[in-house]
Design a protein around this motif. Structure first.
Motif, mmCIF file in Angstrom:
data_model
loop_
_atom_site.group_PDB
_atom_site.id
_atom_site.type_symbol
_atom_site.label_atom_id
_atom_site.label_comp_id
_atom_site.label_asym_id
_atom_site.label_seq_id
_atom_site.Cartn_x
_atom_site.Cartn_y
_atom_site.Cartn_z
ATOM 1 N N SER A 123 0.808 -1.213 0.000
ATOM 2 C CA SER A 123 0.000 0.000 0.000
ATOM 3 C C SER A 123 0.838 1.258 0.000
ATOM 4 N N SER A 124 2.002 1.197 0.569
ATOM 5 C CA SER A 124 2.846 2.395 0.661
ATOM 6 C C SER A 124 3.597 2.684 -0.602
ATOM 7 N N SER A 125 3.673 1.728 -1.488
ATOM 8 C CA SER A 125 4.430 1.930 -2.713
ATOM 9 C C SER A 125 3.507 2.389 -3.809
ATOM 10 N N PRO A 126 3.792 3.480 -4.514
ATOM 11 C CA PRO A 126 2.919 3.960 -5.580
ATOM 12 C C PRO A 126 2.957 3.051 -6.787
ATOM 13 N N SER A 127 3.989 2.317 -6.969
ATOM 14 C CA SER A 127 4.123 1.460 -8.150
ATOM 15 C C SER A 127 4.142 0.006 -7.710
ATOM 16 N N SER A 128 3.168 -0.384 -6.890
ATOM 17 C CA SER A 128 3.154 -1.754 -6.373
ATOM 18 C C SER A 128 2.798 -2.760 -7.438
ATOM 19 N N SER A 129 2.078 -2.330 -8.477
ATOM 20 C CA SER A 129 1.696 -3.261 -9.530
ATOM 21 C C SER A 129 2.855 -3.597 -10.457
ATOM 22 N N ALA A 130 3.908 -2.756 -10.490
ATOM 23 C CA ALA A 130 5.057 -2.991 -11.381
ATOM 24 C C ALA A 130 5.951 -4.072 -10.786
ATOM 25 N N PRO A 131 6.548 -4.922 -11.630
ATOM 26 C CA PRO A 131 7.443 -5.970 -11.107
ATOM 27 C C PRO A 131 8.688 -5.354 -10.483
ATOM 28 N N ARG A 132 9.073 -5.942 -9.411
ATOM 29 C CA ARG A 132 10.250 -5.433 -8.705
ATOM 30 C C ARG A 132 11.434 -6.399 -8.875
ATOM 31 N N GLN A 133 12.669 -5.835 -8.890
ATOM 32 C CA GLN A 133 13.900 -6.624 -8.970
ATOM 33 C C GLN A 133 14.471 -6.781 -7.576
ATOM 34 N N THR A 134 14.792 -8.006 -7.245
ATOM 35 C CA THR A 134 15.319 -8.269 -5.909
ATOM 36 C C THR A 134 16.719 -7.690 -5.765
ATOM 37 N N ILE A 135 16.930 -6.974 -4.700
ATOM 38 C CA ILE A 135 18.225 -6.348 -4.407
ATOM 39 C C ILE A 135 18.778 -7.005 -3.148
ATOM 40 N N TYR A 136 20.071 -7.307 -3.174
ATOM 41 C CA TYR A 136 20.718 -7.987 -2.056
ATOM 42 C C TYR A 136 21.774 -7.072 -1.442
ATOM 43 N N GLU A 137 21.966 -7.293 -0.172
ATOM 44 C CA GLU A 137 23.044 -6.620 0.547
ATOM 45 C C GLU A 137 24.204 -7.586 0.749
#
Length: 306
Positions: free
Chosen positions: A262-276
């Protein structure tokens, strides 16, 4: 003396002597004379034969005013032409060949050159044999054609190679039993450079830094156990478009640190996993998915089994 005695004495002395005097011949006669003539004739024949042999030897040996045979005596020394053999030691100060001919020293076994001091002690020796060339001296030097630059020198303490480039063409490369000190090591064009220590460690040290460069290829460092990159005073800087660390363990993902849909405006767009990239206290690295906050602290259990 009476008168009769005087007359008788005078008459005896005045009578002519009828005896003939004896003559003795002076000189050598008979067989002695013939023997003397024979010895004189033999001596004359011997002198003629001796003179003929002397003339023949002078002719064969080519005796002249300047020398004999291939040997010529000049103002600068002795000159030999052709092949000469010496059965006893030869003591000379200098040996030169003609300007258009090489100098050849040949022996059926070996050729040995000795140098001695004024006391007759051996100070240097060079032996050219069928199996090896041996030099025995305090210092051995190989100079350039002009005689100035030292290309190679060896003594009891060190060996110096003064050439601009040392080229080793053997398939096995060069093997050094101890340390090697050089400002530059490179391979031939289109060839790989490999520094290897099969059973021990390989250490490269320099007071102002060590630079390893591969302008047209890859740089690969392989070891059996640990690879240590250590900087005592500075930092280790890795500058590249892509830095990959394979076979790293994965950390657990905490849902509390993730973004809410809900907090992300582009929640419908696919996200790329980022690692630390996280580090354990013992120095081991592991990957952990990146969220709103750092998950390295929450995934500390990875340090126990990684």
């Amino acid at each position: 003396m009476t008168r009769e005695q005087y007359i008788l004495a005078t008459q005896q002395n005045s009578l002519p002597r009828t005896e003939h005097p004896q003559f003795y011949p002076v000189g050598i006669y008979g067989w002695r004379k013939r023997c003397l003539y024979f010895f004189v004739l033999l001596l004359l024949v011997t002198m003629i034969v001796n003179l003929a042999m002397t003339i023949w030897i002078l002719k064969v040996m080519n005796f002249t005013v300047d020398g004999m045979g291939n040997l010529r005596v000049t103002k600068k020394g002795i000159r030999l032409e052709g092949i000469s053999e010496f059965l006893l030691p030869l003591y000379v100060k200098e040996i030169h060949s003609r300007k258009d001919s090489p100098l050849v020293l040949q022996s059926d076994r070996n050729v040995t050159l000795n140098a001695r001091n004024h006391m007759g002690q051996l100070t240097g020796q060079l032996t050219v044999g069928a199996d090896a060339v041996e030099a025995q001296c305090k210092r051995f030097e190989v100079r350039a054609s002009d005689g100035g630059k030292v290309l190679f020198s060896a003594d009891e303490d060190e060996i110096v190679i003064g050439a601009d480039r040392l080229k080793v063409t053997g398939t096995e490369g060069a093997v050094f039993g101890h340390s090697v000190e050089t400002p530059h090591i490179r391979a031939e064009p289109s060839q790989d450079l490999k520094l290897e220590s099969p059973t021990r460690s390989l250490v490269m040290e320099a007071p102002r830094g060590v630079q390893v460069s591969a302008a047209a290829g890859d740089l690969k460092a392989t070891c059996r156990k640990e690879l240590h990159l250590q900087s005592t005073e500075g930092e280790i800087f890795l500058d590249a478009d892509t830095i990959r660390l394979g076979n790293l363990p994965m950390g657990s993902f905490s849902s509390s640190s993730s973004f809410s849909s809900s907090s992300s405006p582009s929640s419908s767009a696919p996200r790329q996993t980022i690692y630390e990239l996280c580090a354990c206290p013992n120095g081991k690295l592991y990957l952990s998915p990146a969220g709103a906050g750092s998950t390295c602290q929450s995934s500390s259990n990875i340090c126990l089994w990684s």
